[in-house]
Design a protein around this motif. Structure first.
Motif, PDB file in Angstrom:
ATOM      1  N   GLU A  48     -18.615 -25.952 -23.581  1.00 10.33           N
ATOM      2  CA  GLU A  48     -19.257 -25.487 -24.804  1.00 10.33           C
ATOM      3  C   GLU A  48     -18.851 -24.051 -25.129  1.00 10.33           C
ATOM      4  N   LEU A  49     -18.759 -23.197 -24.106  1.00 13.52           N
ATOM      5  CA  LEU A  49     -18.349 -21.810 -24.352  1.00 13.52           C
ATOM      6  C   LEU A  49     -16.925 -21.758 -24.891  1.00 13.52           C
ATOM      7  N   LEU A  50     -16.033 -22.549 -24.307  1.00 15.49           N
ATOM      8  CA  LEU A  50     -14.658 -22.580 -24.790  1.00 15.49           C
ATOM      9  C   LEU A  50     -14.562 -23.176 -26.194  1.00 15.49           C
ATOM     10  N   ARG A  51     -15.368 -24.181 -26.456  1.00  9.55           N
ATOM     11  CA  ARG A  51     -15.361 -24.794 -27.789  1.00  9.55           C
ATOM     12  C   ARG A  51     -15.836 -23.791 -28.841  1.00  9.55           C
ATOM     13  N   THR A 101     -23.634 -19.008 -31.165  1.00  8.87           N
ATOM     14  CA  THR A 101     -22.468 -18.141 -31.070  1.00  8.87           C
ATOM     15  C   THR A 101     -22.406 -17.504 -29.687  1.00  8.87           C
ATOM     16  N   LEU A 102     -21.233 -17.081 -29.305  1.00  9.44           N
ATOM     17  CA  LEU A 102     -21.051 -16.431 -28.012  1.00  9.44           C
ATOM     18  C   LEU A 102     -21.648 -15.030 -28.024  1.00  9.44           C
ATOM     19  N   THR A 103     -22.135 -14.607 -26.894  1.00  8.68           N
ATOM     20  CA  THR A 103     -22.587 -13.223 -26.730  1.00  8.68           C
ATOM     21  C   THR A 103     -21.385 -12.382 -26.300  1.00  8.68           C
ATOM     22  N   ASP A 104     -21.559 -11.070 -26.297  1.00  8.48           N
ATOM     23  CA  ASP A 104     -20.503 -10.188 -25.803  1.00  8.48           C
ATOM     24  C   ASP A 104     -20.177 -10.515 -24.349  1.00  8.48           C
ATOM     25  N   LYS A 105     -21.207 -10.828 -23.566  1.00 10.52           N
ATOM     26  CA  LYS A 105     -21.009 -11.201 -22.159  1.00 10.52           C
ATOM     27  C   LYS A 105     -20.041 -12.374 -22.053  1.00 10.52           C
TER      28      LYS A 105
END
Length: 166
Positions: A48-51, A101-105
């Protein structure tokens, strides 16, 4: 004479070895994250993070469809990823929708996660080359068999033969 303890049908499982194998492999991936000080990341989050990295913010429904999971399952996973600090939800195009959405982390490690994904796929390909019957072929063969008769129907037939199901 009736046995004081009923027979435990869970002692026999054809699927357990596969689940244990996947859990062991996931634990090895998690160990790689730990060795690189990527704390709180579960291997099950990475797709999911990569997507999200590749396609940008998505609603839970869009993300669920993208990774072939149910909305309910993805909603729970997004909540866990949010708690761990990997994603956040923001207001979408209108106030009724929310985008994941992704976080900065997450953005700081996503290139490493893509490298791990590629390395994992290459390692699985190596394993399959070492085995006489690759798991990916077994899965495809099982999928074809289930197209001929569903798992539901197969179980229902067995239950029809079992008086305890009545």
């Amino acid at each position: 004479m009736v046995s004081p303890h009923p027979v435990d049908p869970t002692q026999q499982s054809l699927w357990r070895p596969l689940r244990l194998l996947q859990a062991s492999m996931d634990a090895d991936i998690a160990r790689l994250y730990s060795e690189r000080q990527i704390e709180g990341l579960k291997p099950s989050f990475v797709m999911e993070l990569l997507r999200l990295h590749a396609h940008g913010p998505m609603t839970i429904a869009e993300l669920a469809e993208s990774v072939q999971r149910t909305h309910s399952a993805l909603s729970q996973k997004v909540a866990a990823m949010r708690t761990a600090g990997w994603v956040q939800t923001v207001v979408g195009e209108d106030a009724r929708t929310r985008k994941v959405t992704l976080t900065d982390k997450a953005r700081r490690v996503v290139d490493r996660l893509a490298a791990e994904w590629r390395a994992t796929e290459a390692a699985v390909a190596d394993l399959e080359a070492e085995t006489p019957y690759p798991l990916s072929r077994a899965v495809a063969d099982i999928e074809r068999a289930l197209e001929r008769k569903s798992f539901h129907d197969r179980i229902a037939e067995k239950l029809a033969e079992d008086p305890a199901w009545d």
